[in-house]
Design an enzyme around this catalytic site. Structure first.
Site, mmCIF file in Angstrom:
data_model
loop_
_atom_site.group_PDB
_atom_site.id
_atom_site.type_symbol
_atom_site.label_atom_id
_atom_site.label_comp_id
_atom_site.label_asym_id
_atom_site.label_seq_id
_atom_site.Cartn_x
_atom_site.Cartn_y
_atom_site.Cartn_z
ATOM 1 N N THR A 40 0.834 -1.208 0.000
ATOM 2 C CA THR A 40 0.000 0.000 0.000
ATOM 3 C C THR A 40 0.869 1.259 0.000
ATOM 4 O O THR A 40 0.555 2.231 -0.686
ATOM 5 C CB THR A 40 -0.922 0.011 1.233
ATOM 6 O OG1 THR A 40 -1.577 -1.254 1.306
ATOM 7 C CG2 THR A 40 -1.954 1.108 1.148
ATOM 8 N N HIS A 43 2.014 1.926 -3.376
ATOM 9 C CA HIS A 43 0.933 2.567 -4.142
ATOM 10 C C HIS A 43 0.894 4.068 -3.882
ATOM 11 O O HIS A 43 0.751 4.867 -4.806
ATOM 12 C CB HIS A 43 -0.426 1.970 -3.768
ATOM 13 C CG HIS A 43 -0.806 0.806 -4.617
ATOM 14 N ND1 HIS A 43 -1.153 0.941 -5.937
ATOM 15 C CD2 HIS A 43 -0.861 -0.506 -4.342
ATOM 16 C CE1 HIS A 43 -1.418 -0.247 -6.444
ATOM 17 N NE2 HIS A 43 -1.238 -1.153 -5.484
#
Ligand code: ZN
Ligand code: ZN
Length: 343
Positions: A40, A43
């Site tokens: 994450t 990202h």
């Protein structure tokens, strides 16, 4: 003043000095030792989550640290405790919360995305998010508690029991940790992966590992289970090929656990679900007991933490940490506070 690394948009981190704030009444102040880089976080770094996190945000949540100050309403935690944070806050009001499913609260706050996180020397967090660590567990290994808790949650959602054949689709960090937890539960574990380095790494760890691009993959996998198929399958791949594979190699009444975040709606062979009475279960983040299990597994050395940590960078080099030069990258840690760095 203390140091913090801010994500500033467009693959850029900037180190800034921030003032040291005392914890609020229901908070503790943690000096962060290590903080791992999550998928994450990558990202965010890549700019895919600017709308949610903004472009001046301290991210990071896969951390370990030591309590340095305690708010006045906190009774069960003490200065000097080694801890990790389960980075979730829930609303307590929504229908999920009222059913006790606070980890999938409809208004869930993820610390380190929706609030500032652990790529800073001192992090104030609500005391309810904190889990204590045994002192004899190293702080670097403890940075794996959060991703390991994800794996514990996945394995428990899939109800894996001893003696079962388990398939993990995708041999990234989470896939590898799921494989370790499932093996510890007594399952025989196979891993399918596209990357050659990861295929070799999985084999080194003692798993049956297979090249996702091999011809006859389905037959090879079925042979691996003496033709019966897998009792539990974890999709960490998030791609159509993974979805095609799981219905093909599932045993009758297999549980298929959806770990990946599919951004596109895949085509699913629902006939296979009818014919073989398959079950599809979702698994998102973790519950408090998953954190406790993860801590126990690390303490008992049943999880090979040292082989999972493939790089450690000081906070000053966080930029490099997000773009590791090494071919095989499992978990990269950032050593946030120099004085808590292990030798
Ligand atoms: Zn994470
Ligand atoms: Zn809620």
């Amino acid at each position: 003043m203390t140091k913090a690394a801010f994500y500033c948009g467009d693959k850029t981190f900037r180190l800034e000095s921030v003032s040291l704030n005392q914890p609020k009444d229901e908070e503790v102040q943690i000096q962060v030792a290590y903080c791992g880089i999550c998928g994450t976080d990558v990202h965010v770094y890549s700019g895919h989550m600017d709308q949610r996190v903004g472009t001046h945000r301290i991210i990071g949540h896969e951390m370990s640290g030591v309590i340095r100050a305690v708010g006045k309403d906190v009774n069960d935690l003490n200065i000097g405790d080694h801890v990790v944070v389960r980075p979730l806050s829930h609303c307590g009001q929504c229908s999920s919360c009222q059913r006790g499913l606070t980890h999938i609260c409809e208004n869930l706050v993820f610390h380190g995305l929706d609030t500032d996180g652990a790529f800073q020397e001192y992090w104030n967090v609500p005391a309810h998010t904190v889990h204590s660590l045994p002192k004899d567990l190293s702080l670097s290994y403890s940075a794996l508690v959060e991703p390991l808790a994800v794996a514990c949650h996945d394995v428990s959602r899939a109800r894996v029991v001893s003696g079962e054949e388990v398939l993990v689709i995708g041999g990234g960090p989470i896939g590898m940790l799921i494989a370790m937890v499932a093996k510890e539960a007594g399952a025989s574990v196979s891993i399918v992966e596209v990357d050659q380095e990861r295929i070799a790494f999985a084999a080194e760890l003692g798993f049956s590992s297979f090249d996702a691009r091999a011809p006859e993959l389905k037959e090879t996998l079925l042979n691996q289970t003496k033709g019966q198929g897998f009792h539990a399958i974890f999709d960490t791949s998030g791609v159509q090929a993974g979805v095609d594979l799981f219905t093909e190699v599932a045993a009758t009444r297999a549980r298929i656990c959806m770990v990946a975040i599919h951004t596109n709606k895949p085509n699913i062979d629902l006939f296979a679900f009818f014919w073989k009475e398959l079950e599809l279960v979702g698994a998102r983040v973790y519950e408090p007991e998953d954190f406790e299990q993860a801590i126990k597994l690390l303490k008992s050395k049943k999880i090979d933490a040292s082989s999972m940590i493939t790089g450690i960078y000081p906070l000053e080099e966080i930029q490099e940490a997000f773009t590791p030069a090494k071919k095989l990258s499992m978990k990269t840690l950032v050593s946030v506070s120099p004085d808590l760095m292990e030798g």
